[in-house]
Motif scaffolding. Structure first.
Motif, mmCIF file in Angstrom:
data_model
loop_
_atom_site.group_PDB
_atom_site.id
_atom_site.type_symbol
_atom_site.label_atom_id
_atom_site.label_comp_id
_atom_site.label_asym_id
_atom_site.label_seq_id
_atom_site.Cartn_x
_atom_site.Cartn_y
_atom_site.Cartn_z
ATOM 1 N N GLY A 28 88.050 34.274 65.385
ATOM 2 C CA GLY A 28 86.958 34.970 66.054
ATOM 3 C C GLY A 28 86.030 33.963 66.702
ATOM 4 N N CYS A 29 85.690 34.222 67.961
ATOM 5 C CA CYS A 29 84.789 33.325 68.687
ATOM 6 C C CYS A 29 83.977 34.159 69.667
ATOM 7 N N ASN A 30 82.718 33.769 69.870
ATOM 8 C CA ASN A 30 81.889 34.496 70.825
ATOM 9 C C ASN A 30 82.030 33.939 72.245
ATOM 10 N N LEU A 31 82.708 32.796 72.394
ATOM 11 C CA LEU A 31 82.958 32.235 73.724
ATOM 12 C C LEU A 31 84.401 32.527 74.145
ATOM 13 N N ARG A 32 84.676 32.276 75.406
ATOM 14 C CA ARG A 32 86.025 32.502 75.949
ATOM 15 C C ARG A 32 86.358 31.359 76.905
ATOM 16 N N CYS A 33 86.493 30.147 76.337
ATOM 17 C CA CYS A 33 86.753 28.992 77.189
ATOM 18 C C CYS A 33 88.073 29.161 77.932
ATOM 19 N N ARG A 34 88.042 28.844 79.185
ATOM 20 C CA ARG A 34 89.223 28.957 80.060
ATOM 21 C C ARG A 34 90.405 28.185 79.483
ATOM 22 N N TRP A 35 90.115 26.998 78.916
ATOM 23 C CA TRP A 35 91.185 26.121 78.454
ATOM 24 C C TRP A 35 91.307 26.128 76.929
ATOM 25 N N CYS A 36 90.805 27.129 76.262
ATOM 26 C CA CYS A 36 90.827 27.167 74.794
ATOM 27 C C CYS A 36 92.220 26.800 74.250
ATOM 28 N N ASP A 37 92.233 25.833 73.311
ATOM 29 C CA ASP A 37 93.533 25.413 72.767
ATOM 30 C C ASP A 37 93.890 26.162 71.484
ATOM 31 N N THR A 38 93.017 27.084 71.066
ATOM 32 C CA THR A 38 93.360 27.969 69.944
ATOM 33 C C THR A 38 93.064 29.425 70.341
ATOM 34 N N PRO A 39 93.746 29.924 71.375
ATOM 35 C CA PRO A 39 93.459 31.298 71.844
ATOM 36 C C PRO A 39 93.713 32.344 70.769
ATOM 37 N N TYR A 40 94.493 31.987 69.738
ATOM 38 C CA TYR A 40 94.743 32.930 68.639
ATOM 39 C C TYR A 40 93.528 33.060 67.719
ATOM 40 N N THR A 41 92.431 32.343 68.052
ATOM 41 C CA THR A 41 91.165 32.533 67.325
ATOM 42 C C THR A 41 90.047 33.009 68.247
ATOM 43 N N SER A 42 90.345 33.207 69.527
ATOM 44 C CA SER A 42 89.278 33.578 70.470
ATOM 45 C C SER A 42 89.712 34.731 71.367
ATOM 46 N N TRP A 43 90.592 34.446 72.313
ATOM 47 C CA TRP A 43 91.013 35.484 73.248
ATOM 48 C C TRP A 43 91.762 36.612 72.538
ATOM 49 N N THR A 70 86.659 24.928 60.801
ATOM 50 C CA THR A 70 86.708 24.988 62.255
ATOM 51 C C THR A 70 87.044 26.401 62.688
ATOM 52 N N GLY A 71 87.338 26.576 63.980
ATOM 53 C CA GLY A 71 87.629 27.918 64.444
ATOM 54 C C GLY A 71 88.531 27.871 65.653
ATOM 55 N N GLY A 72 88.313 28.871 66.528
ATOM 56 C CA GLY A 72 87.257 29.865 66.512
ATOM 57 C C GLY A 72 85.872 29.278 66.406
ATOM 58 N N GLU A 73 84.959 30.177 66.061
ATOM 59 C CA GLU A 73 83.566 29.779 65.837
ATOM 60 C C GLU A 73 83.229 30.093 64.389
ATOM 61 N N THR A 98 81.682 23.318 65.638
ATOM 62 C CA THR A 98 81.077 24.501 66.252
ATOM 63 C C THR A 98 80.712 24.224 67.707
ATOM 64 N N ALA A 99 80.635 25.298 68.495
ATOM 65 C CA ALA A 99 80.115 25.174 69.859
ATOM 66 C C ALA A 99 78.589 25.265 69.854
ATOM 67 N N GLY A 100 77.991 25.662 68.740
ATOM 68 C CA GLY A 100 76.544 25.598 68.580
ATOM 69 C C GLY A 100 75.759 26.666 69.316
ATOM 70 N N PRO A 115 79.165 21.303 72.659
ATOM 71 C CA PRO A 115 78.582 22.202 73.663
ATOM 72 C C PRO A 115 79.541 22.332 74.833
ATOM 73 N N LYS A 116 79.581 23.511 75.399
ATOM 74 C CA LYS A 116 80.516 23.755 76.493
ATOM 75 C C LYS A 116 79.816 23.635 77.851
ATOM 76 N N THR A 117 80.559 23.089 78.825
ATOM 77 C CA THR A 117 80.022 22.953 80.176
ATOM 78 C C THR A 117 80.716 23.960 81.088
HETATM 79 S S1 SF4 Z 1 87.528 28.518 69.901
HETATM 80 FE FE1 SF4 Z 1 86.384 26.797 70.857
HETATM 81 S S2 SF4 Z 1 87.531 26.328 72.725
HETATM 82 FE FE2 SF4 Z 1 88.206 28.375 72.036
HETATM 83 S S3 SF4 Z 1 86.886 29.834 73.147
HETATM 84 FE FE3 SF4 Z 1 85.874 29.395 71.177
HETATM 85 S S4 SF4 Z 1 84.453 27.685 71.613
HETATM 86 FE FE4 SF4 Z 1 85.914 27.790 73.306
#
Ligand code: SF4
Length: 225
Positions: A28-43, A70-73, A98-100, A115-117
């Motif tokens: 689970g993550c509140n962000l959706r980074c384009r290049w996330c390397d663990t999409p199975y915890t976010s997208w 770690t995560g995810g978030e 964390t992404a903080g 932090p994400k840019t």
């Molecule tokens: S898990 Fe990390 S890289 Fe992936 S979307 Fe969340 S903050 Fe971004």
């Protein structure tokens, strides 16, 4: 806690790169980074609920002296404070990655703040929410103040990313270059290697640390490493 995976590996990134560590990856993550390397915890978050006591017992049984949450978030998990407290009571050194974008109560020995840019911004309907969340720096400032033992990890694609990194560091009041690490963006060892020389040159120019992504070099990336 909602957990995607646990595993023993070498820490791949940051100031503790190369250290054998037990990883607890929340889902689970509140962000959706384009290049996330663990999409199975976010997208597309996967995993299941696991009790804190079971996770701590598994970490202790691994015989690692270092634990990485770690995560995810992981800061989204309401049991985070309970988990980090129990791991530390069991004698493990605890890193929280964390992404903080939020700052709940928990404890750790090393805060790894990433932090994400704008290079992380996704296309489509998730874009505006992602941009708004990553731009809210209050939680990250409070986390850095709470945890003097921290590292700041930035995912960099090329020199065009540096002005934004420098602006973020100034806004966060993070002045110590030895705690700032630049990491080449890539979801495979080949992608990381292609960007590594340019990122290394930026580290030399600005006095930042270069962080490898050892888990990709050694194990090929993917799950469980
Ligand atoms: S898990 Fe990390 S890289 Fe992936 S979307 Fe969340 S903050 Fe971004």
């Amino acid at each position: 806690m909602f957990i995607a995976e646990t595993f023993l590996s070498l820490q791949g990134e940051g100031m503790l790169a190369g250290v054998p560590s037990f990883f607890i990856r929340s889902s689970g993550c509140n962000l959706r980074c384009r290049w996330c390397d663990t999409p199975y915890t976010s997208w597309l978050p996967e995993g299941g609920r696991r009790p804190v006591a079971e996770l701590v017992a598994e970490a202790v049984a691994s015989r690692a002296r270092y634990a990485v949450v770690t995560g995810g978030e992981p800061l989204l998990q309401r049991e985070l404070g309970q988990l980090t407290g129990a791991l530390r009571s069991a004698g493990l050194h605890v890193t929280v990655e964390t992404a903080g974008t939020l700052d709940p109560e928990f404890d750790c020995d090393l805060l790894s703040l990433s932090p994400k840019t704008s290079n992380s911004d996704p296309p489509g309907r998730d874009r505006e929410r992602h941009r708004r969340l990553r731009a809210e720096l209050g939680p990250a400032r409070r986390l850095l103040a709470r945890f003097p033992e921290h590292q700041l990890k930035f995912v960099v694609e090329d020199a065009d990313d540096l002005p934004e990194v420098l602006t973020l560091l100034e806004a966060l009041g993070a002045a110590e270059p030895s705690r700032v690490l630049l990491m080449a963006q890539g979801r495979s060892a080949a992608e990381v290697a292609a960007r590594a020389p340019a990122v290394a040159a930026l580290c030399l120019e600005h006095g930042f640390r270069y962080t490898p992504r050892l888990h990709m070099d050694l194990f090929g990336g993917g799950r469980g490493v």
